[in-house]
Each structure stands twice: as structure tokens, then as C-alpha cells.
Write a protein that holds these residues in place. Sequence first.
Motif, PDB file in Angstrom:
ATOM      1  N   VAL A  80      -4.448 -18.387  33.152  1.00  0.00           N
ATOM      2  CA  VAL A  80      -4.336 -19.344  32.041  1.00  0.00           C
ATOM      3  C   VAL A  80      -5.566 -19.268  31.141  1.00  0.00           C
ATOM      4  N   GLU A  81      -6.745 -19.381  31.727  1.00  0.00           N
ATOM      5  CA  GLU A  81      -7.977 -19.408  30.929  1.00  0.00           C
ATOM      6  C   GLU A  81      -8.155 -18.149  30.095  1.00  0.00           C
ATOM      7  N   GLY A  82      -7.707 -17.016  30.624  1.00  0.00           N
ATOM      8  CA  GLY A  82      -7.875 -15.769  29.897  1.00  0.00           C
ATOM      9  C   GLY A  82      -6.986 -15.634  28.680  1.00  0.00           C
ATOM     10  N   GLN A  83      -5.984 -16.502  28.550  1.00  0.00           N
ATOM     11  CA  GLN A  83      -5.024 -16.369  27.448  1.00  0.00           C
ATOM     12  C   GLN A  83      -4.867 -17.623  26.587  1.00  0.00           C
ATOM     13  N   VAL A  84      -5.398 -18.745  27.061  1.00  0.00           N
ATOM     14  CA  VAL A  84      -5.125 -20.012  26.380  1.00  0.00           C
ATOM     15  C   VAL A  84      -5.731 -20.065  24.974  1.00  0.00           C
ATOM     16  N   ASP A  85      -6.727 -19.229  24.695  1.00  0.00           N
ATOM     17  CA  ASP A  85      -7.312 -19.214  23.354  1.00  0.00           C
ATOM     18  C   ASP A  85      -6.332 -18.697  22.297  1.00  0.00           C
ATOM     19  N   ALA A  86      -5.248 -18.080  22.724  1.00  0.00           N
ATOM     20  CA  ALA A  86      -4.204 -17.713  21.752  1.00  0.00           C
ATOM     21  C   ALA A  86      -3.693 -18.965  21.052  1.00  0.00           C
ATOM     22  N   ILE A  87      -3.701 -20.084  21.764  1.00  0.00           N
ATOM     23  CA  ILE A  87      -3.295 -21.373  21.191  1.00  0.00           C
ATOM     24  C   ILE A  87      -4.495 -22.097  20.590  1.00  0.00           C
ATOM     25  N   LEU A  88      -5.575 -22.189  21.369  1.00  0.00           N
ATOM     26  CA  LEU A  88      -6.707 -23.028  20.969  1.00  0.00           C
ATOM     27  C   LEU A  88      -7.515 -22.447  19.812  1.00  0.00           C
ATOM     28  N   LYS A  89      -7.737 -21.133  19.798  1.00  0.00           N
ATOM     29  CA  LYS A  89      -8.575 -20.534  18.762  1.00  0.00           C
ATOM     30  C   LYS A  89      -7.769 -19.779  17.711  1.00  0.00           C
ATOM     31  N   HIS A  90      -6.720 -19.075  18.169  1.00  0.00           N
ATOM     32  CA  HIS A  90      -5.925 -18.294  17.218  1.00  0.00           C
ATOM     33  C   HIS A  90      -4.787 -19.108  16.618  1.00  0.00           C
ATOM     34  N   LYS A  91      -4.603 -20.323  17.121  1.00  0.00           N
ATOM     35  CA  LYS A  91      -3.665 -21.303  16.550  1.00  0.00           C
ATOM     36  C   LYS A  91      -2.214 -20.841  16.566  1.00  0.00           C
ATOM     37  N   LEU A  92      -1.832 -20.051  17.563  1.00  0.00           N
ATOM     38  CA  LEU A  92      -0.423 -19.703  17.711  1.00  0.00           C
ATOM     39  C   LEU A  92       0.355 -20.941  18.136  1.00  0.00           C
ATOM     40  N   ASP A  93       1.634 -20.960  17.808  1.00  0.00           N
ATOM     41  CA  ASP A  93       2.491 -22.110  18.093  1.00  0.00           C
ATOM     42  C   ASP A  93       2.660 -22.264  19.602  1.00  0.00           C
ATOM     43  N   SER A  94       2.215 -23.371  20.142  1.00  0.00           N
ATOM     44  CA  SER A  94       2.261 -23.587  21.592  1.00  0.00           C
ATOM     45  C   SER A  94       3.677 -23.657  22.126  1.00  0.00           C
ATOM     46  N   ARG A  95       4.665 -23.871  21.252  1.00  0.00           N
ATOM     47  CA  ARG A  95       6.045 -23.951  21.732  1.00  0.00           C
ATOM     48  C   ARG A  95       6.583 -22.583  22.144  1.00  0.00           C
ATOM     49  N   ARG A  96       5.808 -21.541  21.897  1.00  0.00           N
ATOM     50  CA  ARG A  96       6.204 -20.202  22.337  1.00  0.00           C
ATOM     51  C   ARG A  96       5.556 -19.821  23.669  1.00  0.00           C
ATOM     52  N   PHE A  97       4.921 -20.792  24.321  1.00  0.00           N
ATOM     53  CA  PHE A  97       4.216 -20.540  25.573  1.00  0.00           C
ATOM     54  C   PHE A  97       4.802 -21.392  26.693  1.00  0.00           C
ATOM     55  N   ILE A  98       4.792 -20.840  27.897  1.00  0.00           N
ATOM     56  CA  ILE A  98       5.310 -21.520  29.081  1.00  0.00           C
ATOM     57  C   ILE A  98       4.283 -21.392  30.202  1.00  0.00           C
ATOM     58  N   LEU A  99       4.100 -22.469  30.951  1.00  0.00           N
ATOM     59  CA  LEU A  99       3.238 -22.427  32.128  1.00  0.00           C
ATOM     60  C   LEU A  99       4.085 -22.217  33.371  1.00  0.00           C
ATOM     61  N   CYS A 100       3.624 -21.378  34.272  1.00  0.00           N
ATOM     62  CA  CYS A 100       4.373 -21.096  35.498  1.00  0.00           C
ATOM     63  C   CYS A 100       3.397 -20.763  36.621  1.00  0.00           C
ATOM     64  N   THR A 101       3.921 -20.569  37.830  1.00  0.00           N
ATOM     65  CA  THR A 101       3.053 -20.257  38.968  1.00  0.00           C
ATOM     66  C   THR A 101       3.204 -18.821  39.465  1.00  0.00           C
ATOM     67  N   ASP A 102       4.391 -18.252  39.374  1.00  0.00           N
ATOM     68  CA  ASP A 102       4.698 -16.918  39.896  1.00  0.00           C
ATOM     69  C   ASP A 102       4.643 -16.910  41.424  1.00  0.00           C
ATOM     70  N   ASP A 103       3.443 -16.957  42.001  1.00  0.00           N
ATOM     71  CA  ASP A 103       3.300 -16.924  43.463  1.00  0.00           C
ATOM     72  C   ASP A 103       2.346 -18.018  43.922  1.00  0.00           C
ATOM     73  N   SER A 104       2.842 -18.914  44.767  1.00  0.00           N
ATOM     74  CA  SER A 104       1.993 -19.962  45.337  1.00  0.00           C
ATOM     75  C   SER A 104       2.095 -19.931  46.855  1.00  0.00           C
ATOM     76  N   HIS A 105       0.959 -19.860  47.491  1.00  0.00           N
ATOM     77  CA  HIS A 105       0.887 -19.852  48.949  1.00  0.00           C
ATOM     78  C   HIS A 105       1.152 -21.256  49.491  1.00  0.00           C
ATOM     79  N   ALA A 106       1.642 -21.351  50.717  1.00  0.00           N
ATOM     80  CA  ALA A 106       1.932 -22.649  51.339  1.00  0.00           C
ATOM     81  C   ALA A 106       0.703 -23.547  51.356  1.00  0.00           C
ATOM     82  N   GLY A 107      -0.464 -22.960  51.598  1.00  0.00           N
ATOM     83  CA  GLY A 107      -1.690 -23.744  51.611  1.00  0.00           C
ATOM     84  C   GLY A 107      -1.985 -24.363  50.264  1.00  0.00           C
ATOM     85  N   THR A 108      -1.788 -23.599  49.203  1.00  0.00           N
ATOM     86  CA  THR A 108      -1.992 -24.122  47.849  1.00  0.00           C
ATOM     87  C   THR A 108      -1.025 -25.263  47.576  1.00  0.00           C
TER      88      THR A 108
END
Length: 613
Positions: free
Chosen positions: A261-289
Motif C-alpha cells: 500500500v505505502e509504495g503505491q498510495v502516492d498515486a492518489i495522494l501526490k499524483h492526484k489520481l481518482d481514488s475511485r479507480r483503486f481497491i484495497l485487498c489482502t491477497d494472502d493473509s496468514h491465520a496468525g495475522t
Amino acid sequence: MTSSLSLTKKLVNVAMGRESADMVIRDGVWVSVQSGEFIPNTDIAIVDGHIAYVGGDASHTIAQDTKIIDAGGKYLVPGLLDGHMHVESGMVTVTEFVRTVAKRGTTGIFIDPHEIANVFGLKGVKLMVDEAAGQPIHVWVQMPSCVPSAPGFETPGAEITPDDVAEAMTWPGIIGLGEVMDFPGVFNAGEKMMAEIAAARDAGKVIGGHYPNLNLGTIFHGYVAAGIEDDHEGTRVEDAIARVRQGMKAMLRYGSGWLDVEGQVDAILKHKLDSRRFILCTDDSHAGTLTQDGHMDRVLRHAIDAGLPPLTALQMMTINTAEHFGLTREMGMIAPGRWADVLLVEDLNDFHPETVIAKGQVIAQKGKITIDLPSVDYPVWARDSVKLGHPLKAEDFALKTEATVGTPSAPLRAQASVTANVIGVIENQAPTKHLKLEVAVEDGEVSLPLAGGKEGGADIAKLALVERHKATGDVTVGLVSGFGFSEKCGIASTVAHDSHHMLVTGTSEEDMAIAANKLAEVGGGQVVVKDGKVIGLVELEIAGLMSTEEASIVAQKATTVLGGFKACGCTLSNPNMQLSLLALVVIPELRISDMGLVDVINFELIPVIETGK
């Protein structure tokens, strides 16, 4: 099930006050993700699991038998949606995954069961689809597209064909085509990938992406041109920007091991791309997490810490996700006609739902599930998937070489140094490095001094892939760097994306053999052996990938595995997940398969030991 006609009439009649609501939530702050507002003093009227009315006063919908929930000024938040994930990565079944995440506010998940598909094929997918259908939250399934993930470079336990994909597109509960990992098969217009993508497009389904290559040139454009609609493999801000500009949804993942997330979120925060084109997801989460830190609630807290406004982050895991999958008529917002998936939350910046309502039913209160979940009987074939052919011995993990030192005519000395192609682990990232390191050879076998130990060796360990689907007895041996083992040990896992053979690593061939045989005995899982003794074990009897036990129990057992890694000298934060990806032959740079060592940059098989010097 209520018919559309009956439900529509009831929703209208409740909204008008002609019929009473089943439930009314009173006096909350409506988080309207569709309009971008916080609206205080809001009531919600619910009937037949759906929202009939949202407004300032729902008293006209209340009768004597209407259940009243006083929100007391808390935020009314749409249920959280995970737009891309693999249940199998949690090491639990669909039901146990739901038990774990629903109480934290997740009311919808979009799962790609390509892990079990690699073991059992179409019948494995159907097993997951059937279990998904009985859950108290929304569980949509994406049909796996790439089994094998890279044809010609690995042999899974089963194969998914274009005909299989076409059949699955007709099943209830199938929402789209799972991540298309064979990206060379796409930009080269390979028949299999083109046929599967066409089947999904003809069925009107969403086509998921998986493009881990850093090349954003012609081959990226060829990949997008096939109709791929999202991608979660980006790690850089330029990745996110390129995907959105090409019409894709950029899925920013925050799982147990992949922190993108941190490596790409500046596409919204600094480059001002429309946040409605972005989705948050997990992909892989361990049972402990999942049990200790959370699921999408954890992602939300992290996204806010990364600089996203709470409302924007919520949109990226509610309405954006629903819109992407064509489900905004059903979910993704608090609005009339939608499923009543509502969370009562005290503080958006420290997100912990007090009450979770899914499909109009209170399913969790104060972090505890308040309903019974379905009981599932798994067939015998689902529990019988680890077939080694014969017990393994230490010599099965020897790495022999005929490489010469000096001139080709000179005899191999008793001890010599040769150049090896070694897989380099990158902590908290899916990609690996292709390393070329010098290793010692003694009597025709690679000899590895312990890293950081008294022998003062480099950080190199044995890495083997053991065929476990067809009982061939084949073992492929390579080398890995990055685990930092300083003790003699052996570690094995039947979680080995994507072909899910058995991966075995370590510094002791004897311990590696014990570890592999232990997993064959228990039906799969992950195990750590040190000095001949098992010091960590989690049993995963369903396909060698999942346990039927609750996630908290699985997490406790998985903790023994992590403790085992540590006892062997490893300091990585998620070494078991890093190990599980070392056979994933679609993510650069170097991987191991049953066919040998795979250079994923050039898509070719290469030797472990380079001949000549």
C-alpha cells in the motif's frame, strides 16, 4: 428465497410505512461512501435482509415486533469487502475463514481458489463454491484461470482447461475469472489464455489480473489489451499509475507478507489520481495475522496511517470493490435495495466494529460471533493429497555436480568452488533475486557451511521440491539465500504456490528427509525439524493446504512453525509465507519447480550449478 417481485414490493411498503421493518438502527452517523458524506442522526430500516429506508427518522417503519438497535451516534459503515484473496492462504476452510473475519467487519470476500485447483482441479473449485454458498456473509468465487500457472515449467496435481472455465462461468456464485498469472501466455496470444479470457468475457464476468513484471512497455500493453480489468501485483507508484491510466483497477494489497500500500498510495495522494479507480485487498493473509491483527479492518487502519482519509480508504474497500464486480445494486454502500451489511463503529481512525450486521442479521458483537456457522463434511479424497511414492532419505536431498574447475580436461579436486544460480529471498515481497554465488563442492556434492555459525558460511541453504501429487518420488534440488539459518535443520511445506508440491529447505539433509516424511504422515502442512526432532508443526489435511480447525488453533500451531524458523536462526518476519512462494514460477526472478530451476525473466530452465569456469 424471496422473489425479486415480493422483495421489491416489501421494500417499497416498508419505506412508505405500510409495512413494518424487521430491524431499525437508530441515530447513527451515516458514512455515505456513494456521496462522500458523513450524515448524522440517521436511521436505517431493514426488511428481509435488505435496506428499505435510510433517513432522518424511521419511526414510521417500526412496529411492536421490530428489533431496535440504538447506534448512539456511532458511525454506520458499509460492510467491508476484500476484492482479491485466497482462503487457502489462511490455512483454514471457507467456513473458518468467515468465522474469523466476519466479527471484524468483513461482510464480503472475493476468493480465487487456485490453490486447491492446483491440487484437485475443477472438483476442488466446486468444493469451495458449494461451501461458500452457505455462509452468512457474501462469498463470491473467481474461477481459477492458470492451472498450471506457467505451462511447460511446472506440473500441478490437476489442470484447468478452457472448457472447465466455460462450465464454471455458468455456476451460481462465480463472479469472474481469477488472476491471469500466465502473462506471457497473454501477451503472446496463447490459445489457452485467449480461450479462457473469451469465455469469461462472453459470460459478462470480470477478468482478474496478475502482472508482476516491472516492464511497463509493449508487453504490459499487450497484457492489458486482452481485457484484464484489475491487478494486485504492483509494488511501485508507477505501477499503480500505469494500471489506472490503462483502464484497470489498481488493487493495493496489504496481506501478511506483501505490504504494497505505502509504495503505491502516492498515486492518489501526490499524483492526484481518482481514488475511485483503486481497491484495497489482502491477497494472502496468514491465520496468525487474521486472529491477532485483523483482516480488512487491519488494511483500513494501515491505509489511514499511510495517509489516506478514512472516507477514501473506506470507499476503496466498499463501493469501489462492489462497482468493479458489477454488484452496486446489491452491496458496497448503505442505500435502499442493497443487502443490509452495516457496521457500528465508534472511531474510524481506530477501526474496530462493535456490531456487525450482514444480510440483515446481527452476526457479531464486540468481536465475537453470535450465530452458528454451517457444518461441512469434507470428502475422503480432499484429505488424501500427499503421495510421495516412498519414504525419503537424506541422499534424496544431495546436490550433485559434475562441474569442473580450471580447464575442462583437469580433474575435479576433492574440494572446489563452483558458481551456482541461487534463489534470493526478499523480505516482505513476492519477487526474488537471481543470485550467482560461489559454493563449495566436496566429492562431487555441494557442501554448505552454516550461515553465521562456527563454520562461518554464507547465507545459503538447500531448497528442494518434492513431487507429491502423482507419487513419482521425484525430488528437484536447488539453493536458496535469505533465510539465514545458523543451525542444522529441515523445514517442509505442502503450501507451495502454485503447483503445491512439497517444498523442503534446510541445512541438514537428514532433517529435511524427516520433515518431508512427517508431512506425508499427517496429510500435509508445515513442519520444522531441528537435530532430528519436530519442533514446529501445523497439520493441513484438506488438500495439504487447509485445516478444519478454528483459525485461532491453526494460528497457535503455525506459531510453533515460526518459532521453529527462529530456532534455526531465521529472522525474517514471515518466513513460512516466503518459503511457500519459492515455487511460484510466474513471479520474477528465479523459482524452483518439478522441472528444475526457472528463470522467470527469460522463461527458461537453467542449471543450478553452472558448468565450467
